[in-house]
Motif scaffolding. Structure first.
Motif, PDB file in Angstrom:
ATOM      1  N   ALA A   1       0.845  -1.192   0.000  1.00 40.29           N
ATOM      2  CA  ALA A   1       0.000   0.000   0.000  1.00 40.29           C
ATOM      3  C   ALA A   1       0.878   1.239   0.000  1.00 40.29           C
ATOM      4  N   ILE A   2       0.281   2.342  -0.443  1.00 39.93           N
ATOM      5  CA  ILE A   2       1.015   3.603  -0.516  1.00 39.93           C
ATOM      6  C   ILE A   2       0.081   4.730  -0.116  1.00 39.93           C
ATOM      7  N   SER A   3       0.605   5.677   0.630  1.00 37.76           N
ATOM      8  CA  SER A   3      -0.201   6.795   1.102  1.00 37.76           C
ATOM      9  C   SER A   3      -0.546   7.738  -0.043  1.00 37.76           C
ATOM     10  N   ARG A   4      -1.434   8.680   0.260  1.00 39.67           N
ATOM     11  CA  ARG A   4      -1.951   9.557  -0.788  1.00 39.67           C
ATOM     12  C   ARG A   4      -0.858  10.365  -1.479  1.00 39.67           C
ATOM     13  N   ASN A   5       0.136  10.812  -0.732  1.00 37.32           N
ATOM     14  CA  ASN A   5       1.196  11.602  -1.367  1.00 37.32           C
ATOM     15  C   ASN A   5       2.410  10.761  -1.742  1.00 37.32           C
ATOM     16  N   GLY A   6       2.320   9.461  -1.512  1.00 38.82           N
ATOM     17  CA  GLY A   6       3.423   8.562  -1.859  1.00 38.82           C
ATOM     18  C   GLY A   6       4.542   8.536  -0.853  1.00 38.82           C
ATOM     19  N   GLY A   7       4.391   9.255   0.245  1.00 36.34           N
ATOM     20  CA  GLY A   7       5.477   9.357   1.204  1.00 36.34           C
ATOM     21  C   GLY A   7       5.662   8.135   2.087  1.00 36.34           C
ATOM     22  N   ASN A   8       4.631   7.332   2.192  1.00 33.86           N
ATOM     23  CA  ASN A   8       4.712   6.141   3.043  1.00 33.86           C
ATOM     24  C   ASN A   8       4.274   4.912   2.268  1.00 33.86           C
ATOM     25  N   THR A   9       5.034   3.848   2.408  1.00 32.07           N
ATOM     26  CA  THR A   9       4.706   2.583   1.764  1.00 32.07           C
ATOM     27  C   THR A   9       4.697   1.455   2.787  1.00 32.07           C
ATOM     28  N   TYR A  10       3.945   0.433   2.501  1.00 31.50           N
ATOM     29  CA  TYR A  10       3.752  -0.680   3.422  1.00 31.50           C
ATOM     30  C   TYR A  10       3.763  -1.975   2.606  1.00 31.50           C
ATOM     31  N   TYR A  11       4.327  -3.019   3.182  1.00 33.56           N
ATOM     32  CA  TYR A  11       4.445  -4.281   2.460  1.00 33.56           C
ATOM     33  C   TYR A  11       4.125  -5.459   3.365  1.00 33.56           C
ATOM     34  N   ALA A  12       3.576  -6.492   2.759  1.00 31.89           N
ATOM     35  CA  ALA A  12       3.457  -7.776   3.450  1.00 31.89           C
ATOM     36  C   ALA A  12       4.853  -8.370   3.600  1.00 31.89           C
ATOM     37  N   ASP A  13       5.060  -9.083   4.671  1.00 27.73           N
ATOM     38  CA  ASP A  13       6.376  -9.685   4.914  1.00 27.73           C
ATOM     39  C   ASP A  13       6.799 -10.592   3.761  1.00 27.73           C
ATOM     40  N   SER A  14       5.834 -11.241   3.136  1.00 30.57           N
ATOM     41  CA  SER A  14       6.142 -12.208   2.079  1.00 30.57           C
ATOM     42  C   SER A  14       6.709 -11.563   0.820  1.00 30.57           C
ATOM     43  N   VAL A  15       6.532 -10.258   0.656  1.00 36.15           N
ATOM     44  CA  VAL A  15       7.009  -9.587  -0.563  1.00 36.15           C
ATOM     45  C   VAL A  15       8.039  -8.512  -0.262  1.00 36.15           C
ATOM     46  N   LYS A  16       8.283  -8.249   0.992  1.00 37.19           N
ATOM     47  CA  LYS A  16       9.218  -7.184   1.371  1.00 37.19           C
ATOM     48  C   LYS A  16      10.599  -7.470   0.797  1.00 37.19           C
ATOM     49  N   GLY A  17      11.178  -6.471   0.155  1.00 36.28           N
ATOM     50  CA  GLY A  17      12.493  -6.629  -0.459  1.00 36.28           C
ATOM     51  C   GLY A  17      12.436  -7.102  -1.900  1.00 36.28           C
ATOM     52  N   ARG A  18      11.275  -7.579  -2.341  1.00 37.03           N
ATOM     53  CA  ARG A  18      11.132  -8.053  -3.732  1.00 37.03           C
ATOM     54  C   ARG A  18      10.175  -7.177  -4.535  1.00 37.03           C
ATOM     55  N   PHE A  19       9.139  -6.662  -3.885  1.00 39.05           N
ATOM     56  CA  PHE A  19       8.127  -5.850  -4.554  1.00 39.05           C
ATOM     57  C   PHE A  19       8.287  -4.394  -4.140  1.00 39.05           C
ATOM     58  N   THR A  20       7.952  -3.501  -5.069  1.00 41.86           N
ATOM     59  CA  THR A  20       7.972  -2.075  -4.782  1.00 41.86           C
ATOM     60  C   THR A  20       6.705  -1.436  -5.312  1.00 41.86           C
ATOM     61  N   ILE A  21       6.006  -0.725  -4.440  1.00 42.93           N
ATOM     62  CA  ILE A  21       4.817   0.013  -4.859  1.00 42.93           C
ATOM     63  C   ILE A  21       5.194   1.472  -5.064  1.00 42.93           C
ATOM     64  N   SER A  22       4.624   2.077  -6.084  1.00 40.65           N
ATOM     65  CA  SER A  22       4.862   3.497  -6.348  1.00 40.65           C
ATOM     66  C   SER A  22       3.624   4.071  -7.016  1.00 40.65           C
ATOM     67  N   ARG A  23       3.569   5.377  -7.078  1.00 39.07           N
ATOM     68  CA  ARG A  23       2.412   6.013  -7.715  1.00 39.07           C
ATOM     69  C   ARG A  23       2.857   7.273  -8.434  1.00 39.07           C
ATOM     70  N   ASN A  24       2.110   7.604  -9.459  1.00 38.26           N
ATOM     71  CA  ASN A  24       2.315   8.843 -10.203  1.00 38.26           C
ATOM     72  C   ASN A  24       0.967   9.544 -10.245  1.00 38.26           C
ATOM     73  N   ASN A  25       0.786  10.491  -9.342  1.00 38.29           N
ATOM     74  CA  ASN A  25      -0.519  11.162  -9.255  1.00 38.29           C
ATOM     75  C   ASN A  25      -0.812  12.012 -10.489  1.00 38.29           C
ATOM     76  N   ALA A  26       0.209  12.397 -11.223  1.00 37.21           N
ATOM     77  CA  ALA A  26      -0.012  13.197 -12.429  1.00 37.21           C
ATOM     78  C   ALA A  26      -0.778  12.423 -13.493  1.00 37.21           C
ATOM     79  N   VAL A  27      -0.603  11.096 -13.469  1.00 33.60           N
ATOM     80  CA  VAL A  27      -1.310  10.260 -14.450  1.00 33.60           C
ATOM     81  C   VAL A  27      -2.250   9.279 -13.769  1.00 33.60           C
ATOM     82  N   ASN A  28      -2.511   9.520 -12.472  1.00 35.72           N
ATOM     83  CA  ASN A  28      -3.494   8.721 -11.741  1.00 35.72           C
ATOM     84  C   ASN A  28      -3.223   7.224 -11.854  1.00 35.72           C
ATOM     85  N   THR A  29      -1.982   6.847 -11.623  1.00 32.95           N
ATOM     86  CA  THR A  29      -1.598   5.443 -11.784  1.00 32.95           C
ATOM     87  C   THR A  29      -0.753   4.980 -10.596  1.00 32.95           C
ATOM     88  N   VAL A  30      -1.011   3.761 -10.171  1.00 29.95           N
ATOM     89  CA  VAL A  30      -0.188   3.121  -9.152  1.00 29.95           C
ATOM     90  C   VAL A  30       0.461   1.889  -9.786  1.00 29.95           C
TER      91      VAL A  30
END
Length: 122
Positions: free
Chosen positions: A50-79
């Protein structure tokens, strides 16, 4: 109302990478916390990242931590969900979700996409 459309799933081999995208339409996505969940056959839907509204905070399940990365681009409304070092146990339908409040790590999200299949072969 927010509509979410996922893309980028597919069939890959163990160790490969995939990047999922989720395009939001309707209200501005910057007003929403965004998250990825997944559901394997016969299993409950589970939190991935998960990622906060401004992208400043991210959260991961232990099973994917270190392998997956969440990011967002609010300019194009995409995560995005960058998935590296994929394992067969990552096989599932991946769902994008939006919540008009702070991030939570449960399924208490207001809007959901239709899902995209990710299959990882061994």
């Amino acid at each position: 109302q927010v509509e979410l459309v996922e893309s980028g799933g597919g069939l890959v081999q163990a160790g490969d990478s995939l990047r999922l995208s989720c395009a939001a339409s309707g209200r501005t996505s910057s007003n929403y916390a965004l998250a990825w969940f997944r559901q394997a056959p016969g299993e409950k839907r589970e939190f991935v990242a998960a990622i906060s509204r401004n992208g400043g905070n991210t959260y991961y399940a232990d099973s994917v931590k270190g392998r997956f990365t969440i990011s967002r681009n609010n300019a194009v409304n995409t995560v995005y969900l960058q998935m590296n070092s994929l394992k067969p146990e990552d096989t599932a339908v991946y769902y994008c979700a939006a919540r008009a409040r702070v991030v939570v790590l449960t399924t208490l999200y207001d809007y959901w996409g239709q899902g995209t299949q990710v299959t990882v072969s061994s």
